[in-house]
Scaffold this active site. Structure first.
Site, short mmCIF file in Angstrom:
data_model
loop_
_atom_site.label_atom_id
_atom_site.label_comp_id
_atom_site.label_asym_id
_atom_site.label_seq_id
_atom_site.Cartn_x
_atom_site.Cartn_y
_atom_site.Cartn_z
N SER A 178 41.78 28.99 30.97
CA SER A 178 42.68 30.11 31.14
C SER A 178 42.31 31.02 32.31
O SER A 178 42.23 30.58 33.44
CB SER A 178 42.76 30.88 29.84
OG SER A 178 43.76 31.84 29.92
N HIS A 179 42.02 32.27 31.99
CA HIS A 179 41.75 33.27 33.02
C HIS A 179 40.30 33.26 33.47
O HIS A 179 39.94 34.03 34.35
CB HIS A 179 42.09 34.65 32.46
CG HIS A 179 41.39 34.92 31.17
ND1 HIS A 179 41.72 34.27 30.00
CD2 HIS A 179 40.34 35.70 30.87
CE1 HIS A 179 40.92 34.66 29.04
NE2 HIS A 179 40.07 35.53 29.54
N ASP B 145 47.87 33.96 35.48
CA ASP B 145 46.46 33.59 35.38
C ASP B 145 46.23 32.11 35.67
O ASP B 145 47.14 31.41 36.13
CB ASP B 145 45.92 33.94 33.99
CG ASP B 145 46.49 33.05 32.91
OD1 ASP B 145 47.63 32.57 33.09
OD2 ASP B 145 45.81 32.80 31.90
N LYS C 30 52.40 31.75 25.19
CA LYS C 30 52.84 32.85 26.02
C LYS C 30 53.18 32.29 27.40
O LYS C 30 52.76 31.19 27.74
CB LYS C 30 51.77 33.93 26.09
CG LYS C 30 50.38 33.45 26.46
CD LYS C 30 49.42 34.58 26.20
CE LYS C 30 48.04 34.28 26.75
NZ LYS C 30 47.18 33.63 25.78
C1 G16 Z 1 43.55 33.75 24.72
C2 G16 Z 1 44.48 33.72 23.56
C3 G16 Z 1 45.15 35.06 23.39
C4 G16 Z 1 44.11 36.15 23.29
C5 G16 Z 1 43.21 36.10 24.49
C6 G16 Z 1 42.05 37.07 24.41
O1 G16 Z 1 44.28 33.90 25.89
O2 G16 Z 1 45.47 32.73 23.73
O3 G16 Z 1 45.96 35.01 22.28
O4 G16 Z 1 44.70 37.40 23.19
O5 G16 Z 1 42.65 34.81 24.61
O6 G16 Z 1 41.24 36.70 23.36
P1 G16 Z 1 39.83 37.33 23.16
O7 G16 Z 1 40.07 38.80 23.06
O8 G16 Z 1 39.32 36.71 21.91
O9 G16 Z 1 39.00 37.02 24.38
P2 G16 Z 1 44.13 32.88 27.08
O10 G16 Z 1 45.08 33.37 28.12
O11 G16 Z 1 42.69 33.02 27.47
O12 G16 Z 1 44.44 31.55 26.50
#
Ligand code: G16
Length: 543
Positions: free
Chosen positions: A113-114, A277, A376
């Site tokens: 992801s990010h 991202d 999302k």
């Molecule tokens: C993921 C989850 C999201 C979550 C985010 C942050 O996002 O899919 O639902 O809100 O992580 O999670 P945490 O606060 O546990 O780090 P992504 O975009 O990383 O897949």
């Protein structure tokens, strides 16, 4: 081409977090690491034989190598077909769409992801179920359990499959269809939004800047914003996906998308700015001179849903993760629809979306989406905003102002303390939990705590129960502080402190959020003893 059974031993720590398994890339590249986890996925989903899966990733370092391994393992275990994005590229929302559209049995998305990418940075693998959404806890638990007893896996020994050429090929008895990563996603977007109206807006001198941060949304944004909608060439910047994201951090927030912020705060700023991202599911929205928090953004989308074709008359309910501000609740109340509060993690929205209980969902962590897929969707949020702007012909700042006038302003900020010692972080959370029973009723720095709890969720669709999802302090006047540890970091622990205060006085709508939240920031430190326990006096990131 031979089928090989490779002996292996269980590898510790392969526990999926908030969104799949994320580790340093070099860990994923260790012998058997990826293979063991993929074999555990096969077990966790009841075998892959005869199944159709979607496969793709965000193009980060090791994406292409991992995809080849997964193809060879899927073929060895009897999968019927893999639908793979060209060059193993697919944004997370595009993968979710393909799983649904092609009625696949699920999909594997290669992404952290990010988190940054590269040999020294992060890699990740997540499994999505047939509804196109992230595997729920019950499935990730099964996968994790399976990782504890893997002692062999099957793989076909052969040359790399050509995944650069569109069309169908095969590996052993398995069919491989290489698809354009953008085409189906673009078709879906055209069914949701008024492309003609947006095109008119973009032809009327309206300017935009979309920063793809050298991640996966570059090709999608270029095709849709510049290609289909006629944004001026060059409106999409950093549009070529790179394995290390150009050494950047592909996280669309004011810290990591600083360059966009500078452009949008400049005198000659474009009318609209956005970023996405690494894997294309997050978004950041800006207007000339203004940043819209993700919590405000989802509330504004819901409040203006009537302006957008796919959502007109179709809003059954909305949902937000618990730490997301309650701006959305106020809109839901006004619309007379339910607002569900779920734990952090997009997977918790899946049941609500499948059951038709929620139409639009959002998270403070820059995720916004709807029932069009089960992830999302960064570009979806951008197009939704453009559709609103095209209909109203107001500026982003005017939309925000109008919203605050009607609903008040939920000032909001998240403070992240990254890479803190795991034991220190766990102790801090434990100490907070130990205080919960006595906090309610206490007055700290002049604010009375009205409720203190550790958030637990009972899924209204399948009845599943999730506990310990974050410590939440509610205060008089609509303020809240939430503490939780991130489930997506790969180094030490990240403490997230979510701060919110409701202001309804029309003369106090333009405050700097950090100033508006100064009381909450001080209370958070007093209650959780952040500085004394961690030695940190400032967060690493403020969103
Ligand atoms: C993921 C989850 C999201 C979550 C985010 C942050 O996002 O899919 O639902 O809100 O992580 O999670 P945490 O606060 O546990 O780090 P992504 O975009 O990383 O897949």
């Amino acid at each position: 081409m031979t089928l090989e059974t490779i002996a292996s031993t269980p590898i510790e720590g392969q526990k999926p977090g908030t969104s799949g398994l994320r580790k340093k890339t070099h860990i994923f590249m260790q012998p058997h690491y990826l293979e063991n986890f993929i074999a555990a996925i096969w077990i966790g989903i009841g075998g892959v034989a005869g199944k159709i899966l979607v496969l793709g990733g965000d193009g980060r370092y090791f994406n292409d190598r991992a995809a080849q391994v997964i193809l060879r393992m899927a073929a060895a275990s009897g999968a019927k077909k893999i639908i793979i994005g060209q060059d193993a590229l697919l944004s997370t929302p595009a993968a979710s769409n393909l799983i649904r559209k092609r009625k696949a049995d699920g999909g594997i998305i290669l992404s952290a992801s990010h988190n940054p990418g590269g040999p020294e940075e992060d890699f990740g693998v997540k499994f999505n179920t047939p509804n196109g959404g992230p595997a729920p806890e019950e499935v990730t638990e099964r996968i994790f359990e399976a990782t504890k007893s893997i002692n062999s896996y099957e793989i076909i020994a052969t040359q790399d499959v050509d995944i650069s050429t569109l069309g169908t090929t095969s590996l052993a008895d398995m069919e491989i269809e290489v698809v354009d990563p953008v085409a189906d996603y673009q078709t879906l977007m055209e069914t949701l939004f008024d492309f003609d109206k947006i095109r008119d807006l973009l032809n009327s001198g309206f300017s935009l800047r979309f920063d793809a941060l050298h991640a996966i949304t570059g090709p999608y944004a270029t095709a849709i914003l510049e290609g289909a909608l006629g944004a001026a060439p060059g409106s999409v910047v950093n549009g070529i996906p790179l394995p290390d994201f150009g050494k950047g951090h592909p996280d669309p927030n004011p810290i990591w998308a600083k360059d966009l912020v500078e452009h949008m705060m400049a005198k000659d700023a474009p009318d609209f700015g956005a970023a996405s991202d690494g894997d294309g599911d997050r978004n950041m929205i800006m207007g000339s001179g203004i940043y819209i928090t993700p919590s405000d953004s989802v509330a504004i989308l819901a409040a203006n849903a009537e302006l957008v074709p796919a959502y007109r008359g179709n809003m059954t309910g909305v949902a937000r993760s618990m730490p997301t501000s309650r701006a959305l609740d106020r809109v839901a109340k006004d619309l007379g629809i339910e607002c569900y509060e779920t734990p952090t993690g997009w997977k918790f929205f899946g049941n609500l979306l499948d059951a038709g209980k929620a139409t639009i969902c959002g998270e403070e962590s820059a995720g916004t989406g709807s029932n069009h897929i089960r992830e999302k969707d960064g570009l979806w949020a951008v197009l939704f905003w453009l559709n609103i702007l095209a209909e109203t012909r107001l500026s982003v700042a005017e939309i925000m102002e109008k919203h605050c006038r009607q609903y008040g302003r939920n000032y909001y900020s998240r403070h992240d303390y990254e890479a803190i010692d795991t034991e220190v972080a766990n102790d801090l959370m434990q100490a907070l939990r130990a205080k919960l029973s006595t906090l309610a009723g206490e007055v700290i720095n002049g604010r009375k705590i009205t409720n203190a709890d550790d958030f637990a969720y009972d899924d209204p669709v399948d009845g599943s129960h999730s506990k310990n999802q974050g410590v939440c302090l509610e205060m008089e006047g609509g303020a809240r502080i939430v503490f939780r540890l991130s489930g997506t970091g790969t180094e030490g622990a990240t403490l997230r402190v979510y701060l919110e205060d409701l202001v309804e006085d029309p003369d106090r709508m333009d405050l700097d959020p950090q100033e508006a939240l100064a009381d909450m920031i001080a209370i958070a430190d007093t209650v959780a003893e952040i500085s004394s326990r961690t030695g940190r006096t400032e967060p690493d990131v403020r969103t």
